[in-house]
Design an enzyme around this catalytic site. Sequence first.
Site, PDB file in Angstrom:
ATOM      1  N   ARG B 173     -10.724  -7.561  11.216  1.00 39.75           N
ATOM      2  CA  ARG B 173     -12.082  -7.103  10.872  1.00 39.75           C
ATOM      3  C   ARG B 173     -13.026  -8.269  10.646  1.00 39.75           C
ATOM      4  NH1 ARG B 173     -10.594  -2.749  13.298  1.00 39.75           N
ATOM      5  NH2 ARG B 173      -8.921  -1.676  12.241  1.00 39.75           N
ATOM      6  N   LYS B 292      -0.085  -5.455  -0.459  1.00 37.04           N
ATOM      7  CA  LYS B 292      -0.300  -4.154   0.164  1.00 37.04           C
ATOM      8  C   LYS B 292       1.088  -3.635   0.508  1.00 37.04           C
ATOM      9  CE  LYS B 292      -2.408  -2.061   4.336  1.00 37.04           C
ATOM     10  NZ  LYS B 292      -3.356  -2.275   5.455  1.00 37.04           N
ATOM     11  N   GLU B 296       0.151   1.860   5.761  1.00 39.29           N
ATOM     12  CA  GLU B 296      -0.087   1.466   7.155  1.00 39.29           C
ATOM     13  C   GLU B 296       1.031   0.587   7.707  1.00 39.29           C
ATOM     14  OE1 GLU B 296      -4.861   1.703   7.527  1.00 39.29           O
ATOM     15  OE2 GLU B 296      -4.116  -0.202   6.781  1.00 39.29           O
ATOM     16  N   ARG B 341      -6.546  12.976   2.797  1.00 40.89           N
ATOM     17  CA  ARG B 341      -6.309  11.541   2.697  1.00 40.89           C
ATOM     18  C   ARG B 341      -7.004  10.954   1.477  1.00 40.89           C
ATOM     19  NH1 ARG B 341      -6.244   7.562   6.679  1.00 40.89           N
ATOM     20  NH2 ARG B 341      -7.396   6.010   5.517  1.00 40.89           N
ATOM     21  N   ASP B 370     -12.082   4.669   2.933  1.00 39.00           N
ATOM     22  CA  ASP B 370     -11.911   3.325   3.493  1.00 39.00           C
ATOM     23  C   ASP B 370     -13.228   2.658   3.866  1.00 39.00           C
ATOM     24  OD1 ASP B 370     -10.740   1.047   4.407  1.00 39.00           O
ATOM     25  OD2 ASP B 370     -10.026   1.887   6.288  1.00 39.00           O
ATOM     26  N   GLU B 392     -12.224  -3.241  -4.991  1.00 37.07           N
ATOM     27  CA  GLU B 392     -12.236  -3.940  -3.700  1.00 37.07           C
ATOM     28  C   GLU B 392     -13.367  -3.381  -2.848  1.00 37.07           C
ATOM     29  OE1 GLU B 392      -8.386  -4.408  -1.648  1.00 37.07           O
ATOM     30  OE2 GLU B 392      -9.382  -3.899   0.230  1.00 37.07           O
ATOM     31  N   GLU B 398     -16.880  -3.771   8.887  1.00 34.56           N
ATOM     32  CA  GLU B 398     -16.022  -3.022   9.812  1.00 34.56           C
ATOM     33  C   GLU B 398     -16.666  -1.706  10.239  1.00 34.56           C
ATOM     34  OE1 GLU B 398     -12.173  -2.222   8.131  1.00 34.56           O
ATOM     35  OE2 GLU B 398     -11.548  -0.921   9.789  1.00 34.56           O
ATOM     36  N   TRP B 536      -5.730  10.196  10.974  1.00 36.38           N
ATOM     37  CA  TRP B 536      -6.393   9.055  11.604  1.00 36.38           C
ATOM     38  C   TRP B 536      -7.576   9.532  12.466  1.00 36.38           C
ATOM     39  CZ3 TRP B 536      -1.431   6.161  13.767  1.00 36.38           C
ATOM     40  CH2 TRP B 536      -0.780   5.509  12.692  1.00 36.38           C
TER      41      TRP B 536
END
Lengths: 695, 695
Positions: B173, B292, B296, B341, B370, B392, B398, B536
Site C-alpha cells: 500500500r 498481526k 489474512e 466482518r 478497514d 491505528e 489505500e 472480501w
Amino acid sequence: MLMLTVAASSSLLAEDGYELWMRYRLLPKSKRVAISQIVCPNPTDRHLKEAHSELKTGLESMLGYSVKVGDKLTKQDGLVIGTALSNEFIAGLNVDLRPFNDEAFVYLPTTINGKRVHVITGQDQLGVLYGAFWFLRQLQSGKPLPNKRYYSAPRYKLRLLNHWDNLNRSVERGYAGQSIWDWHKLPDYVDPRIIDYARANASIGINGTVLTNVNANAMVLRADYIQKTKAVADTLRPYGIKVYLTARFSAPIELGGLKTADPLDPQVQQWWKDKVAEIYREIHDFGGFVVKANSEGQPGPQNYGRSHAEGANMIADALALEGGILMWRAFVYDDKTPVDRAAQAYNEFKPLDGKFRSNVIVQVKNGPIDFQPREPFSPLFGALDKTPALMEVQVTKEYLGFATHLAYLGTMWQEALASPTRLRGKEKVLDTLTGIAGVSNIGSDRNWCGSHFDQANWYALGRLAWEPTLGATKVADEWARLTFGTAVAKPVVSMMIRSREAVVDYTGPLGLTHLMATGHHYGPGPWVDNLGRADWNPVYFHRGDRDGIGFDRVGAGTLKQYAPGWREIWGKPETAPENLLLWFHHVPWSYRLLSGKTVWEEMVARYTHGVSEVATMRAEWAKLKGKIDASRHLQISEFLKIQEKEAKWWRDASIPYWQSLNGLPLPKGFDVPEHSLDYYKSIFHPYAPGNTHTG
Amino acid sequence: MLMLTVAASSSLLAEDGYELWMRYRLLPKSKRVAISQIVCPNPTDRHLKEAHSELKTGLESMLGYSVKVGDKLTKQDGLVIGTALSNEFIAGLNVDLRPFNDEAFVYLPTTINGKRVHVITGQDQLGVLYGAFWFLRQLQSGKPLPNKRYYSAPRYKLRLLNHWDNLNRSVERGYAGQSIWDWHKLPDYVDPRIIDYARANASIGINGTVLTNVNANAMVLRADYIQKTKAVADTLRPYGIKVYLTARFSAPIELGGLKTADPLDPQVQQWWKDKVAEIYREIHDFGGFVVKANSEGQPGPQNYGRSHAEGANMIADALALEGGILMWRAFVYDDKTPVDRAAQAYNEFKPLDGKFRSNVIVQVKNGPIDFQPREPFSPLFGALDKTPALMEVQVTKEYLGFATHLAYLGTMWQEALASPTRLRGKEKVLDTLTGIAGVSNIGSDRNWCGSHFDQANWYALGRLAWEPTLGATKVADEWARLTFGTAVAKPVVSMMIRSREAVVDYTGPLGLTHLMATGHHYGPGPWVDNLGRADWNPVYFHRGDRDGIGFDRVGAGTLKQYAPGWREIWGKPETAPENLLLWFHHVPWSYRLLSGKTVWEEMVARYTHGVSEVATMRAEWAKLKGKIDASRHLQISEFLKIQEKEAKWWRDASIPYWQSLNGLPLPKGFDVPEHSLDYYKSIFHPYAPGNTHTG
C-alpha cells in the site's frame, strides 16, 4: 551530515549526483570564454529550442552573467547556432556538410559581418543539439575551444539504452531504485525527471531507448499502454531520442485472444500488422521492437517448429511497413543442457545468416556467455557476414558488484570493441556493428544509477557508441572532469582504470567465469551444483576437480567458432593469454604460468591482489577528501568500504572452496581466509536487489 | 519545464518537496525576530546537538545572517536552550517543570543577567529538541512568539509510524516509491535521507517507528538484520525516535528451526526470550514488536488452539524483561465467513479484556472494517475497559485515491478521535487511547509521500498524536503556511478541508463502503462478487438488490457492540446520521431522506457532487498559479486533473451498476455516465501500485 541535507545549503544540496555530468559550475576566471549572446533565429524549431535553452542555462551558470537568446547578431563573440535552413548567418557561411551524416555537428570559429563568432551547425537540427552539448562539455571540462573547424559524427546509427524495466516498476538487475517510467501515472502525469533523462542522453549522443524488459509483458502493447508510451515518446522526441518496446512473442495469444502465435499463421501476421499500425498512429517515429525469444522461458517461434528467422521476419514485415526495425536477441539457449553454453548463440544463428529481412538486426552480447567480468568477444561478431549485428553490453553491474562496487566498464567494452575478429585480417568487432545497446543502470534513485561512479558507465556507453575508438581512459577523463572537477580528474581516472580488473581478480581470475551465487548473483557461489539444469551451475563453468580446473573449449569444439588465427593462439595453453587461460583450457593445478607460479599459486595471488587493489582505491579516494564535496565523498568512501569487505568475502570464500577440490595448502605469505568454507556456503541473501523473479 | 530541472536554478530545484515543512525560507523583514546567538553549554549532549544544529541552520536561513552557537551569554536577544542540568543559565531560572512529562517543553521570554533572552527548556533534552522545532515552526509560519511562558506536552506516550515495508524494499500500500530502508546496503551504508526522516518526525513529535510490514517476515529477526536495524536505530536515536519491528508469530519455526510456535511450549518461550535479549544487546532502547496474528493468512496462536491473549502474553513476557512493549493488532478475521466482518474484532477481543499482560497494547483500526473513507469508530474503543488501546490509522491512501488524489485525512481522524464512545457519558475515543500509530505513506520518492499534499497527512499524524484536540483545520493551516507560505494558506486549507468528503462522495456516499476493485483497490468495483470468500466482495458490504441497499447491522447484531445511547440513535434509519445510513441499515431505494430526495436520488447527487468538488479544487488551485513555485504548482495541477478524471470514473461506473440492480432511471438533470457498465467492468489494471502480493 546534517548540513548537507538542510535547505539553506542549496549549493551543497545540489551535489547529490542528480545533475550527472551536466553540473555547469561557475568556471575559474581564467577558463571563462567570452560569449556575448546566442543567435538563434527560428528558436522554437525542432531541437533548436532544446539547444538554445541548454546553452543559455549552461553558459549563464558557468560564466556567471546573463546570456540573451535572439535572432540578431549584434555583438562580438556571439554564439550562432542552427542549420543553414534555419539561420541566415549560417547559410551565408556556405559550410559544406555533405560528407557528414545527419547527426553530425560542426563547430566553427569565424567572423560574420565583421564580428567574431562561434558557430555550431549541422545538416540537421539534431546535430546542432549534439554540438551544443559538446560545446558546453568543452567549457565545463576546462578545455580550450578548437581554433579551427571541428566536426564530429557518430560512428553508429543505433546508440541505445535497453531498460529491463517491468510494468510494476521493478527493474530486473536494477540497483538504483524503481523504474523511472511511472506507468501508473502515465500518460496524465509525466515526471519532469524524464526531461532530465532526455537531456543526459542527448548530451552523450544516445538516440534511442527501449522502455521495457526483454523478459517482456504483452500488456505494454495494450491500447492504454500505447498512450502511456506515447507520452514518454513525446517527451523524449525533442532531444532526438526514439522510443522502442520489447515485444512478447506470444502477445497475439495473450492480448489478441488468438489460439497461436505461430509466425506462419496469417491471423498472427495480421495481428502484428494491426498492432504495429496502431502504435505508429500514435507515435509516428516509433523505433521498433526488441525480442527475446526461446530463451530462459520466453516464448518464441521454436514453440511452433519455426526458426528464429521465421519468427523475426514475421514481426519485421509488420514493422517494415512503418519504417521500424526489429532487434532480435542472440542470447538463446534451448531446453537441453549443451556441451558448451558458450557455443549456443553461434550454433543457432550462424546457419541463419542471410535469412533475415533487411530491417532485422541481431543483438549479440559482447561475450558468448552473459556479461561476465571478462569474456572473449562473441564468435558471432566474426561470423555474421550477411546480417547486421548490434552489440549488447550491460551497463548495470549484475556481475560486477551491483551499485556499491566501483567498476568502470569503459575498459571492458573497449576490450571487446577493439578485438580483431580475424587475427590476420584487419576487421575488428567494431567494424561489424550497426550500433551498441546498453542494458540501463538507471533508476529512481536521486543519483540515477545507484552510485556516483556508476554514472560513468552510462556516460561511457554514449561516448563509445558515438566514437568507439575514443578510448576508455579518455572517456574516463572527460567524465571525471565534468563530474568531480578538473583538479581531481587524474586520481579519479587512475581509480577507474584499474577498477574492472580488480573485480576480475577478486571474483574470477585467469578466465574463470560465472561463479556467483544463485538468482540475485550477489556474492560468491563457485560450489553451487544443484540447480535445475547443469549449465546454470558454477561447477559446469569452472570444471574444477582434484586434478585441475578450467573449461576445455578446444575439446568441446567451441573454439572452431572463431577464425583460424584465433584457433591457433587460443588453442594452446602456452599461447592463450593468461587472463583467458581457464576459459579455453582445463589445466592441472600445477600448470606453470609465465611468472613461474602454478595456476593455484597465481589464483591465490590474483584473488589477494583484487582485494588489495580495492584497498588502494580506498586510500586514493581518502586523499581526495576536501577536494570533492563532502556529500559525494562520504558516500563513495562508504561504498568503497563495502567493496573491500565484499572483495574479501569473494576471496575468502573462493580459496577454501578450491582447496576443498585440490587439497592444496595455501601458498606461503597469504592470509588465511577469515571463515570456514561452510560458513561462506551458509550465507543466504534472499532479498538482494535486482532479482525480480523472486523479488 | 526545462528551467525547473536545470542545475543553475538551485532555488527552484529545491522546491521539489524534499524539504517537507522545514523549508526555512528567508522571512519578510517584518517577521524577522532578532536572535543574536544560541547559548547551549554542553552542546554535544544527547538531543542538544540536534537541537542547536537545527536552530542554527533554520535561523540563519530565515533571518539571513550568521548565528553563532556558544556557551556564553554575551548579547541581548540570545536564544538559551537546554535543561537545568545542562545549562547553568536555565538552572538559575528555577523553572518549575514538575507537572510536565519528560517530553514536554517550555518556552520563556525573560531576562538573564540583565539580557533579554528566549529560553527553550524541558525536563529532558528531548523536550528541548521538540521546543526547538516548535520555535522554528512559529517563525516559519509567520506567527508571533508568545510574550509569556508557553508550554506544550504530548497527550500520548506512543506516537508512531507503522511502515508496511518489505525486506525487498517493496511497500505494501505504498505509493511513494520504494522503502526508505535499503536493507541491502545496511548496516555499512546509511542513507543520509534517514537523518532527514528523523528530523521531520522529531519536528512533529513522532517518537517511534515500526520498520517492517505487519505481514511480517521472520528474516528481520536474523542476526545480520538485527545489525541492520541497529544501524537505523543508531541514526534515529538522537532525534528521540525508537525503533520497533514486526514479529512473525511463526519465527521460532522459520528462524529457530523449532517444530512449533505454540505459545505454551517452553522451547518457544525460550526462543523468544533469547531473541529479544539478542536484540536488546544491540539496541538497548529497542521499542518492541507489533504482531498481526491469525489474520489474512498470518500465523498466530489460534493455529495451536491458543487465544490471542496467550499468544501475546508469551511474547510480551520476553519483552517485559527488557522494558519493551507489544502491540497486538485487533484487525483479525478467522477463516469462516462471518455474519458481519465489522463485528469480528470486538467478538474476538472483548472477551479477552483484562487477560493481557501490562506491556501489551491492543492496536485497533479507527473503524471496524478497514480504513474506508468513512466508518463509524470501532466499538472496541468503548469496550476495552482493562486493556490499553492504540488507534491505528492509515496515512497512506489505500482507499482514498493513492498518491494522485488530494484527500486530507486530518478531518477523518478528528472525526474518529472526537467520537464519544458513550453518548451520555463524557468519554471520547481519544480518552481511551495510549497512542496513535499511522500506517506510513513515506517512500523513496523525492517528495517522500508521492504527492505534495500527502505530506500533510504525515504532518497531521504527528500533530494530532501530540495534541488530538488541536483540530484538523488548525493542523491544515500550520502545514499550509510551512509548506506553501502564509500568503496562500487560506485557499489551500479550504481545499484540504473539503477534500476527504469529496472522496467519500465519489466513492461511497451515505455510509456505503468497501466498493473498490480487487487487490490493488484502484478504482471502482462495486459489482465484484467472485472472490475467495464472501466478506472480501463489495456485494457483501453493500447488499444492494432490486429493492434496496445497505447493510442491516441492527439485524446482524453488530450494533449491540456499541453503548446504549448509540444503539438508539444508530438503530433507526430516521435518527442515524445520513452519512452512515447505509452502514447500519438496509433501506428501500425509495427511502426518503431529510432533503426530500430518495436514497437513489441522493446517491446520484452525491456521486455527482464529489466530482464537482474536485473540479472546484482544481479551479481554486489554478488561481494560485504564480503564488506558488511553478514546479509544485504544476505537479499538483496535473494530479488534480487525474483526480477529477478518476472521480468521474467512480461516479460513471457506480451509477449504472446501481441501476443494473434497481432498474431506476437516472434522476433528471444529471449527466449520463460516459460509458456502459460493461466498459467499466472490463477495466483491468494488473500493475496498479501498492499491491505487493501480486507486484
